[in-house]
Design a protein around this motif. Sequence first.
Motif, short mmCIF file in Angstrom:
data_model
loop_
_atom_site.label_atom_id
_atom_site.label_comp_id
_atom_site.label_asym_id
_atom_site.label_seq_id
_atom_site.Cartn_x
_atom_site.Cartn_y
_atom_site.Cartn_z
N TYR A 25 6.44 -2.62 14.86
CA TYR A 25 5.09 -3.02 15.26
C TYR A 25 4.19 -3.32 14.06
O TYR A 25 3.00 -3.60 14.21
CB TYR A 25 4.44 -1.94 16.13
N ARG A 26 4.73 -3.27 12.86
CA ARG A 26 3.99 -3.63 11.66
C ARG A 26 4.71 -4.74 10.91
O ARG A 26 5.91 -4.94 11.04
CB ARG A 26 3.78 -2.41 10.75
N GLU B 138 6.39 2.74 6.90
CA GLU B 138 6.92 1.66 6.08
C GLU B 138 8.36 1.94 5.66
O GLU B 138 9.20 1.03 5.64
CB GLU B 138 6.04 1.44 4.85
N VAL B 139 8.66 3.17 5.33
CA VAL B 139 10.03 3.54 4.99
C VAL B 139 10.96 3.24 6.17
O VAL B 139 12.08 2.73 5.99
CB VAL B 139 10.13 5.03 4.61
N VAL C 105 1.16 9.29 6.45
CA VAL C 105 2.11 8.97 7.52
C VAL C 105 2.42 7.48 7.56
O VAL C 105 3.46 7.07 8.10
CB VAL C 105 1.58 9.44 8.90
N HIS C 106 1.55 6.64 6.97
CA HIS C 106 1.84 5.21 6.92
C HIS C 106 3.02 4.93 5.99
O HIS C 106 3.72 3.92 6.17
CB HIS C 106 0.61 4.43 6.47
N SER D 222 0.80 -1.22 0.00
CA SER D 222 0.00 0.00 0.00
C SER D 222 0.84 1.27 0.00
O SER D 222 0.57 2.21 -0.75
CB SER D 222 -0.92 0.03 1.22
N PHE D 223 1.84 1.32 0.87
CA PHE D 223 2.59 2.55 1.09
C PHE D 223 4.08 2.41 0.82
O PHE D 223 4.86 3.26 1.21
CB PHE D 223 2.38 3.03 2.54
N GLY D 224 4.47 1.33 0.14
CA GLY D 224 5.88 1.05 -0.03
C GLY D 224 6.54 1.76 -1.19
O GLY D 224 5.98 2.69 -1.80
#
Length: 256
Positions: free
Chosen positions: A164-165, A158-159, A153-154, A122-124
């Motif tokens: 915690y993810r 991810e960056v 902000v997600h 999604s945010f990568g």
Amino acid sequence: MHSTSLKDLSQKIIGLGIPASSTIMIHSSLLKFGIIENGIEGILKCIMDSLAGDATILMPSFTFGFSDTRYWSAKNTKSEMGALTEYFRKQDGTIRTIHPFHSVVAYGAHAKDFATCNSLSSFGSGSPFEKLLELDAYNLSLGTEFIGGATFVHHTEEVCQVPYRCYKEFPGEVYDMDETKVNKVFMMYVREITKTYQYENNWDKVFNDLCKEGCFLIDSLNGAKIMLSSIKKTHRIFSQCIVKDSMYAASRINQN
């Protein structure tokens, strides 16, 4: 129910001082504005007319129902992010990125730049949220709070590969705008949840800290919050906080 005029809305948007030819991601929750004259059509025209120069406008067209249906079509699956986003999705000249959860719709000068976003996450890397950062884009929230109105902000999480993810794959049928099946498995960088514990984000703390750093310009109209932020500045400061403390934005909650 109270009402909001397009003139007042336009003045608020113009008053934010968004530079000409900017790229702007817009999140919206229109209920708090009450009755807005000329409905959805009037709102979209007002936004486009109020943004200076040759702006590029994006809106989220997220579809969390994919977790149940395991079917998604860039051409036909409706946005679940409100009436304005669905109306925007259907406009001529818009481009929708390919992701069964976190697609976005783009229109304007840089819209074609987003057509090449092909991240499976999604945010990568390669996602539209990375492209927003590259283009020094702004995030505009109309009627939303920080939660639900600043999903960029997600990308920072991810960056920074926060602990915690973790990545979770979601197999299913995904089709592009030509209705050609995309033979890939998409994924999301989700919060870790187990039978004994889970992680929850501390977004109130994060938002308060980012406000202290001047990341958000906040106004209101008829009780509805209007917020503008520089994605690049917010990403930089949020990243610094995570580098100092990898658990800065989350807490571990033990399950009963």
